[in-house]
Design an enzyme around this catalytic site. Sequence first.
Site, PDB file in Angstrom:
ATOM      1  N   ARG A   1       0.832  -1.195   0.000  1.00 53.62           N
ATOM      2  CA  ARG A   1       0.000   0.000   0.000  1.00 53.62           C
ATOM      3  C   ARG A   1       0.869   1.248   0.000  1.00 53.62           C
ATOM      4  O   ARG A   1       1.788   1.389   0.786  1.00 53.62           O
ATOM      5  CB  ARG A   1      -0.895  -0.015   1.238  1.00 53.62           C
ATOM      6  CG  ARG A   1      -1.829   1.182   1.339  1.00 53.62           C
ATOM      7  CD  ARG A   1      -2.762   1.017   2.510  1.00 53.62           C
ATOM      8  NE  ARG A   1      -2.003   0.844   3.756  1.00 53.62           N
ATOM      9  CZ  ARG A   1      -2.452   0.201   4.806  1.00 53.62           C
ATOM     10  NH1 ARG A   1      -3.628  -0.382   4.777  1.00 53.62           N
ATOM     11  NH2 ARG A   1      -1.719   0.105   5.900  1.00 53.62           N
TER      12      ARG A   1
ATOM     13  N   ARG B   1      -1.703   7.351   5.930  1.00 51.81           N
ATOM     14  CA  ARG B   1      -1.674   8.488   6.834  1.00 51.81           C
ATOM     15  C   ARG B   1      -0.333   9.198   6.902  1.00 51.81           C
ATOM     16  O   ARG B   1      -0.218  10.226   7.565  1.00 51.81           O
ATOM     17  CB  ARG B   1      -2.094   8.021   8.238  1.00 51.81           C
ATOM     18  CG  ARG B   1      -3.577   7.702   8.316  1.00 51.81           C
ATOM     19  CD  ARG B   1      -3.927   7.022   9.626  1.00 51.81           C
ATOM     20  NE  ARG B   1      -3.414   5.663   9.668  1.00 51.81           N
ATOM     21  CZ  ARG B   1      -3.460   4.892  10.745  1.00 51.81           C
ATOM     22  NH1 ARG B   1      -3.967   5.368  11.864  1.00 51.81           N
ATOM     23  NH2 ARG B   1      -2.992   3.663  10.700  1.00 51.81           N
TER      24      ARG B   1
ATOM     25  N   ARG C   1      -8.979  12.092   3.234  1.00 45.39           N
ATOM     26  CA  ARG C   1      -9.727  11.144   4.064  1.00 45.39           C
ATOM     27  C   ARG C   1     -10.855  11.848   4.818  1.00 45.39           C
ATOM     28  O   ARG C   1     -11.933  11.265   5.024  1.00 45.39           O
ATOM     29  CB  ARG C   1      -8.752  10.473   5.040  1.00 45.39           C
ATOM     30  CG  ARG C   1      -9.387   9.515   6.048  1.00 45.39           C
ATOM     31  CD  ARG C   1      -9.918   8.264   5.370  1.00 45.39           C
ATOM     32  NE  ARG C   1     -10.555   7.377   6.326  1.00 45.39           N
ATOM     33  CZ  ARG C   1     -11.837   7.456   6.687  1.00 45.39           C
ATOM     34  NH1 ARG C   1     -12.608   8.411   6.185  1.00 45.39           N
ATOM     35  NH2 ARG C   1     -12.347   6.599   7.539  1.00 45.39           N
TER      36      ARG C   1
ATOM     37  N   ASP D   1      -9.596  -1.880  -0.610  1.00 39.96           N
ATOM     38  CA  ASP D   1      -9.406  -2.637   0.616  1.00 39.96           C
ATOM     39  C   ASP D   1      -9.789  -4.086   0.361  1.00 39.96           C
ATOM     40  O   ASP D   1     -10.668  -4.369  -0.471  1.00 39.96           O
ATOM     41  CB  ASP D   1     -10.271  -2.071   1.755  1.00 39.96           C
ATOM     42  CG  ASP D   1      -9.844  -2.613   3.114  1.00 39.96           C
ATOM     43  OD1 ASP D   1      -8.884  -2.049   3.700  1.00 39.96           O
ATOM     44  OD2 ASP D   1     -10.429  -3.601   3.577  1.00 39.96           O
TER      45      ASP D   1
ATOM     46  N   TYR E   1     -11.114 -12.426   8.781  1.00 36.99           N
ATOM     47  CA  TYR E   1     -11.940 -11.284   9.168  1.00 36.99           C
ATOM     48  C   TYR E   1     -13.419 -11.670   9.228  1.00 36.99           C
ATOM     49  O   TYR E   1     -14.151 -11.245  10.124  1.00 36.99           O
ATOM     50  CB  TYR E   1     -11.741 -10.131   8.182  1.00 36.99           C
ATOM     51  CG  TYR E   1     -10.395  -9.466   8.295  1.00 36.99           C
ATOM     52  CD1 TYR E   1     -10.181  -8.454   9.232  1.00 36.99           C
ATOM     53  CD2 TYR E   1      -9.338  -9.837   7.473  1.00 36.99           C
ATOM     54  CE1 TYR E   1      -8.937  -7.835   9.337  1.00 36.99           C
ATOM     55  CE2 TYR E   1      -8.097  -9.232   7.573  1.00 36.99           C
ATOM     56  CZ  TYR E   1      -7.907  -8.231   8.515  1.00 36.99           C
ATOM     57  OH  TYR E   1      -6.673  -7.629   8.618  1.00 36.99           O
TER      58      TYR E   1
END
Length: 322
Positions: free
Chosen positions: A2, A6, A15, A52, A128
């Site tokens: 990625r 941030r 964002r 994502d 997940y």
Amino acid sequence: MRQAGRYLPEYRALRKRAGSFLDFCYTPELAVEATLQPIRRFDLDAAIVFSDILVIPDALGQKVWFEDGIGPRLDPVSAMGEVERLEEGGLTERLEPVYETLAGVREGLPDRVALIGFAGAPWTIATYMIEGRTSRGHERIRRLAYEAPELLDRLTGVLTRAVTRHLIAQIRAGAEAVQIFDSWAGALPATHRERYSLQPIAEIASAVREACPDAPAIAFPRGVGAACADYAAIPAVGAVSIDQGVDPGWAAAALQGSAAVQGNLDPLVLAAGGRAMEEAVDGILSALAAGPFVFNLGHGVVPETPPEHVAALVARVKGTGA
């Protein structure tokens, strides 16, 4: 790995405009901008689309949301009936915003910059879906593999088909290569790795190569150590991404005869910068640059990374640094 995140002030500003994180992923205008931001700043050879791995369970009908300071949350899958209610039909239609993003990024990229699409591997997505959140120990899914393997097999099949369709659609939308992130492969006991990681990735890569023979598939089995060689041996895998725990010298000898190697600078040495970073970069280049190789990190850029360290890294790799 990625690129957006941030550590870039322009990303943080973007964002704030997005609302929820999934809205961010599903708004092509914003996702295109997030993908292009690091390309504008740095002399990178490829862009990886902003998205994502959890768009897959979301598109299958599982409730997915993100909580600030916590991360992803999902309504956990715990019974066969819940797996059977997942909605495979219409998956690519529901993910159309991702493909619109890829088309928009391709239009905005310089011709010399490649575009990479990605998806999570079935095992990682399943962690997940079953745990309901990020889990370091993965106790619930690991126990399920022993107590209800038929449920996990069924879910793995659903995810293998979904990931395959998603990656092929990304290539048709403009991606020139695709990466399969098995970020939690290291949580699997060796006895289950073939069943839940290697075989699904092999099936996905084979189907992608058959549908799109000019788009390489990159496998990233994080945390598996020397078992990286098993992924490099998958015929349809063109490259294996290695994490920072893998010795580059070993990777050169064990992997480059079968596949290209991508990796594997520790993200924390990038955050530290300076001489430590330069020595680490030089060591990786010395070990791997004689064979098929893509310089990258061993995982994603950490938020505290100064952007000037990324610029210095790119210059060092390209031979223009001090």
